[in-house]
Design a protein around this motif. Structure first.
Motif, PDB file in Angstrom:
ATOM      1  N   HIS A   1       0.840  -1.201   0.000  1.00 30.35           N
ATOM      2  CA  HIS A   1       0.000   0.000   0.000  1.00 30.35           C
ATOM      3  C   HIS A   1       0.873   1.249   0.000  1.00 30.35           C
ATOM      4  O   HIS A   1       2.102   1.175   0.096  1.00 30.35           O
ATOM      5  N   ALA A   2       0.208   2.410  -0.136  1.00 33.03           N
ATOM      6  CA  ALA A   2       0.857   3.733  -0.143  1.00 33.03           C
ATOM      7  C   ALA A   2       1.703   3.921  -1.408  1.00 33.03           C
ATOM      8  O   ALA A   2       1.494   3.236  -2.408  1.00 33.03           O
ATOM      9  N   GLY A   3       2.662   4.867  -1.359  1.00 32.95           N
ATOM     10  CA  GLY A   3       3.432   5.225  -2.547  1.00 32.95           C
ATOM     11  C   GLY A   3       4.531   4.231  -2.881  1.00 32.95           C
ATOM     12  O   GLY A   3       4.747   3.239  -2.173  1.00 32.95           O
ATOM     13  N   LEU A   4       5.262   4.510  -3.962  1.00 32.57           N
ATOM     14  CA  LEU A   4       6.243   3.557  -4.483  1.00 32.57           C
ATOM     15  C   LEU A   4       7.328   3.222  -3.465  1.00 32.57           C
ATOM     16  O   LEU A   4       7.670   2.048  -3.278  1.00 32.57           O
ATOM     17  N   GLY A   5       7.888   4.227  -2.781  1.00 26.34           N
ATOM     18  CA  GLY A   5       8.944   3.971  -1.808  1.00 26.34           C
ATOM     19  C   GLY A   5       8.472   3.058  -0.694  1.00 26.34           C
ATOM     20  O   GLY A   5       9.189   2.148  -0.262  1.00 26.34           O
ATOM     21  N   ASN A   6       7.242   3.265  -0.219  1.00 24.93           N
ATOM     22  CA  ASN A   6       6.678   2.400   0.816  1.00 24.93           C
ATOM     23  C   ASN A   6       6.449   0.987   0.297  1.00 24.93           C
ATOM     24  O   ASN A   6       6.698   0.003   1.004  1.00 24.93           O
ATOM     25  N   GLN A   7       5.986   0.868  -0.929  1.00 23.49           N
ATOM     26  CA  GLN A   7       5.776  -0.457  -1.515  1.00 23.49           C
ATOM     27  C   GLN A   7       7.098  -1.229  -1.602  1.00 23.49           C
ATOM     28  O   GLN A   7       7.131  -2.441  -1.380  1.00 23.49           O
ATOM     29  N   MET A   8       8.171  -0.517  -1.891  1.00 22.60           N
ATOM     30  CA  MET A   8       9.484  -1.163  -1.966  1.00 22.60           C
ATOM     31  C   MET A   8       9.917  -1.680  -0.597  1.00 22.60           C
ATOM     32  O   MET A   8      10.470  -2.781  -0.482  1.00 22.60           O
TER      33      MET A   8
ATOM     34  N   THR B   1      -5.816  -2.091  -2.115  1.00 21.49           N
ATOM     35  CA  THR B   1      -5.981  -0.650  -1.836  1.00 21.49           C
ATOM     36  C   THR B   1      -5.303   0.215  -2.889  1.00 21.49           C
ATOM     37  O   THR B   1      -5.252   1.438  -2.750  1.00 21.49           O
ATOM     38  N   LEU B   2      -4.810  -0.408  -3.957  1.00 18.68           N
ATOM     39  CA  LEU B   2      -4.111   0.321  -5.012  1.00 18.68           C
ATOM     40  C   LEU B   2      -4.869   0.166  -6.325  1.00 18.68           C
ATOM     41  O   LEU B   2      -5.474  -0.870  -6.582  1.00 18.68           O
ATOM     42  N   GLY B   3      -4.837   1.198  -7.154  1.00 21.62           N
ATOM     43  CA  GLY B   3      -5.502   1.078  -8.446  1.00 21.62           C
ATOM     44  C   GLY B   3      -5.874   2.411  -9.038  1.00 21.62           C
ATOM     45  O   GLY B   3      -5.654   3.467  -8.431  1.00 21.62           O
TER      46      GLY B   3
ATOM     47  N   HIS C   1      -3.097   5.870  -4.704  1.00 22.09           N
ATOM     48  CA  HIS C   1      -1.820   5.356  -5.197  1.00 22.09           C
ATOM     49  C   HIS C   1      -2.035   4.180  -6.135  1.00 22.09           C
ATOM     50  O   HIS C   1      -3.029   3.459  -6.034  1.00 22.09           O
ATOM     51  N   GLN C   2      -1.054   3.997  -7.044  1.00 22.64           N
ATOM     52  CA  GLN C   2      -1.083   2.891  -7.998  1.00 22.64           C
ATOM     53  C   GLN C   2      -0.104   1.805  -7.549  1.00 22.64           C
ATOM     54  O   GLN C   2       0.876   2.083  -6.859  1.00 22.64           O
ATOM     55  N   PHE C   3      -0.376   0.583  -7.975  1.00 24.06           N
ATOM     56  CA  PHE C   3       0.580  -0.485  -7.745  1.00 24.06           C
ATOM     57  C   PHE C   3       1.790  -0.248  -8.644  1.00 24.06           C
ATOM     58  O   PHE C   3       1.657  -0.060  -9.843  1.00 24.06           O
TER      59      PHE C   3
END
Length: 300
Positions: free
Chosen positions: A76-83, A102-104, A109-111
């Motif tokens: 979830h959340a932004g790209l840095g958090n997803q990483m 929760t992304l889409g 935020h997007q996956f």
């Protein structure tokens, strides 16, 4: 002589007159046709939504059966958090499935992990993900604090958190360096910028000044970057400062120094820009980072 009150045609609650003879027949016909067309469009939209729902449900069931996961990690959340969330999952001793519900397109935020050199099993159907959450959910208790119990204390579970410490995944650093590379190739403009970064004593100067940070009061004052640039100038020879920002136009208007700066402003309108910029950032020899997970991964 008694005057009769002026008759007023009753009005439909949506604003269309209910009296049959109130509007000319041609206009009534047009309105009826419009309403019928709108109903048909609504029905077709509902059919498509239901079709998409069941198609995704079927796909997620197949993924669930094929993976047979020991763990589920919410992305979830932004790209840095997803990483960070993916990197944390590498420390789990078992098969991992990823909840991306929760992304889409209709979410904040997007996956983003699918744009890197990795293929991971994901589910996003709301029904399946809600069922997974109800089974042995493990929630990160304290942000940014290493908790070894999360890794060693659970043979299975659904994990929710941010997991923003490299202590979870330090043994897997080299593997992560390889997978966190963009799938898409550099075009000529990006390749030229990459060559400049590699040939000079390049210094990343990062800014996070977007509307979300301004709203939350998280923007660091420009003096932070100026002080850091002064320090770099005293400690390294011939620094070349490369400025990256989530709002580069704002930085151009508000940030001025006497140093030689290159504002990296490539790929406008390109949805893959965030990944290509991250790869450029990772090639800078020195880093002035900000309070951002994206910035952290770039400097890492």
């Amino acid at each position: 002589m008694t005057k009769c009150p002026q008759s007023q045609p009753p009005v439909h609650q949506r604003g269309i007159a209910a009296t049959p003879g109130f509007l000319p027949a041609k206009i009534q016909s047009v309105l009826q046709h419009f309403q019928q067309s709108r109903k048909r469009r609504q029905i077709e939209k509902l059919k498509k939504q239901c079709g998409d729902f069941f198609a995704q449900l079927s796909e997620d069931i197949d993924t669930l059966l094929e993976t047979k996961p020991d763990y589920v990690v919410q992305i979830h959340a932004g790209l840095g958090n997803q990483m960070f969330q993916y990197a944390f999952s590498r420390a789990l001793k078992g098969k991992v499935l990823y909840d991306i519900s929760t992304l889409g397109p209709d979410c904040e935020h997007q996956f983003g992990l699918d744009k890197f050199c990795m293929d991971i099993p994901c589910v996003k159907n709301a029904v399946i993900c809600e069922a997974l959450r109800k089974k042995n959910t493990v929630v990160e208790k304290v942000l940014n604090k290493y908790d070894p119990e999360l890794i060693s204390g659970h043979a299975s579970g659904y994990f929710r958190g941010f997991f923003q410490t490299e202590k979870y995944f330090k043994p897997y650093r080299e593997e992560l360096v390889q997978v966190f590379k963009p799938r898409m190739p550099f075009d000529q403009s990006y390749q030229s910028m990459l060559d400049q970064i590699r040939k000079t004593n390049s210094v990343l100067v990062n800014f996070r000044v977007g509307a979300d940070y301004r709203r939350l009061g998280w923007v660091l004052g420009e003096q932070y970057q100026k002080n850091a640039m002064d320090w770099m100038a005293k400690h390294i020879s011939n620094p070349r400062f490369f400025v990256f920002a989530d709002d580069i136009d704002w930085v151009k208007r508000h940030f001025q120094t006497d140093y030689d700066m290159t504002f990296v402003d490539l790929g406008r309108g390109n949805p893959d820009r965030i990944y290509l910029d991250l790869e450029l950032i990772k090639n800078c020899k020195h880093d002035i980072v900000v309070n951002s997970t994206y910035s952290w991964w770039g400097a890492g």
